[in-house]
Scaffold this motif. Structure first.
Motif, PDB file in Angstrom:
ATOM      1  N   CYS A  49       0.841  -1.204   0.000  1.00 58.96           N
ATOM      2  CA  CYS A  49       0.000   0.000   0.000  1.00 58.96           C
ATOM      3  C   CYS A  49       0.880   1.261   0.000  1.00 58.96           C
ATOM      4  O   CYS A  49       1.804   1.377   0.806  1.00 58.96           O
ATOM      5  CB  CYS A  49      -0.896  -0.012   1.235  1.00 58.96           C
ATOM      6  N   CYS A  52       0.397   3.099   3.590  1.00 58.86           N
ATOM      7  CA  CYS A  52       0.750   2.534   4.901  1.00 58.86           C
ATOM      8  C   CYS A  52       1.707   1.348   4.806  1.00 58.86           C
ATOM      9  O   CYS A  52       2.043   0.742   5.815  1.00 58.86           O
ATOM     10  CB  CYS A  52      -0.510   2.128   5.665  1.00 58.86           C
ATOM     11  N   CYS A  64      -4.485  -0.195   0.382  1.00 60.64           N
ATOM     12  CA  CYS A  64      -5.176  -1.258   1.103  1.00 60.64           C
ATOM     13  C   CYS A  64      -6.611  -0.789   1.392  1.00 60.64           C
ATOM     14  O   CYS A  64      -6.897   0.408   1.314  1.00 60.64           O
ATOM     15  CB  CYS A  64      -4.436  -1.578   2.398  1.00 60.64           C
ATOM     16  N   CYS A  67      -6.906   2.177   3.968  1.00 62.47           N
ATOM     17  CA  CYS A  67      -6.482   3.498   3.486  1.00 62.47           C
ATOM     18  C   CYS A  67      -7.448   4.043   2.432  1.00 62.47           C
ATOM     19  O   CYS A  67      -7.601   5.263   2.312  1.00 62.47           O
ATOM     20  CB  CYS A  67      -5.055   3.449   2.940  1.00 62.47           C
TER      21      CYS A  67
HETATM   22 ZN   LIG Z   1      -2.798   1.191   3.536  1.00 58.53          ZN
END
Ligand SMILES: [Zn+2]
Ligand SMILES: [Zn+2]
Length: 235
Positions: A49, A52, A64, A67
């Motif tokens: 991601c 993150c 992801c 997020c």
């Molecule tokens: Zn993420």
């Protein structure tokens, strides 16, 4: 004078240590203290991601689900490895057994792998420890990583921009929501980050809660953007 001599002695003992691989003790093709076969075996994070660094199975996804639902405050997150053998053991040695050579090896490799492109931060800021914890450990591991990244990328490091003002104890057993609650308002930020793109540096990203709270403190003090850098990510 005494401090400088001690520093040189420590430096020399680290360099001697680096003549053999920090993992297998062989002396072949050593780079940054680790041999070529051990370097290849480090658990690369792969596709993850962008916000993150959570590993993503589908290479066409950029974020992801969490997020996508709620974008985190940092604009990007860059991490080298899974927090798994042997990176996890090296980080443990670095953090808890004063194995500075292990930390330096990982930070040097990370500096090469995560080298920022044209959108480089103006300033690197390590995630701080509460002063009491730093005093008992003797150093802040995130600061040593930031120093290596800053030296390699020629970006200044400011280890006073962010301060941990309340101790939060061990977070290891806590879930993400509990960590966020525990950490809220635990960082103070100096206003001189105002208008800057900050590279926030930590050793490991676990739930991302520390990163998020530290990042919010930087943004509240006027930072225009925060990019996060870490050695490893827990899957
Ligand atoms: Zn993420
Ligand atoms: Zn090796």
């Amino acid at each position: 004078m005494v401090m400088r001599l001690l520093g040189q002695l420590l430096e020399r003992s680290i360099d001697r240590h680096l003549a053999v691989c920090i993992l297998c003790r062989s002396g072949a093709e050593i780079e940054y203290g680790i041999c070529a076969p051990c370097r290849r075996d480090l658990p690369a994070l792969g596709h993850a991601c962008a916000s993150c660094a959570l590993p993503l199975p589908n290479t066409t996804d950029h974020h992801c689900p969490r997020c996508l639902r709620k974008p985190p405050p940092q604009s990007s997150c860059h991490t080298c490895w899974y927090y798994a053998y042997p990176v996890a053991q090296l980080i443990q040695r670095f953090k808890y057994q004063r194995d500075l050579a292990a930390g330096r090896t990982l930070a040097e490799l990370a500096a090469r792998q995560l080298h920022p492109g044209p959108e480089r931060p103006d300033l690197l800021v390590p995630v701080p420890l509460h002063w009491r914890k730093q005093l008992s450990r003797g150093y802040n591991q995130a600061q040593l990583i930031a120093d290596t990244l800053g030296h390699s990328w020629r970006i200044p490091v400011d280890n006073r921009a962010l301060r941990k003002i309340t101790p939060t104890g061990s977070q290891q057993e806590l879930r993400r929501s509990e960590r966020l609650k525990n950490l809220s308002n635990s960082f103070a930020c100096d206003p001189h980050v105002n208008g800057l793109h900050i590279g926030l540096v930590d050793d490991v990203i676990t739930t991302g809660a520390t990163l998020e709270v530290a990042c919010r403190a930087l943004l509240a003090a006027g930072a225009i953007r925060v990019s996060a850098y870490a050695l490893a990510r827990t899957p």
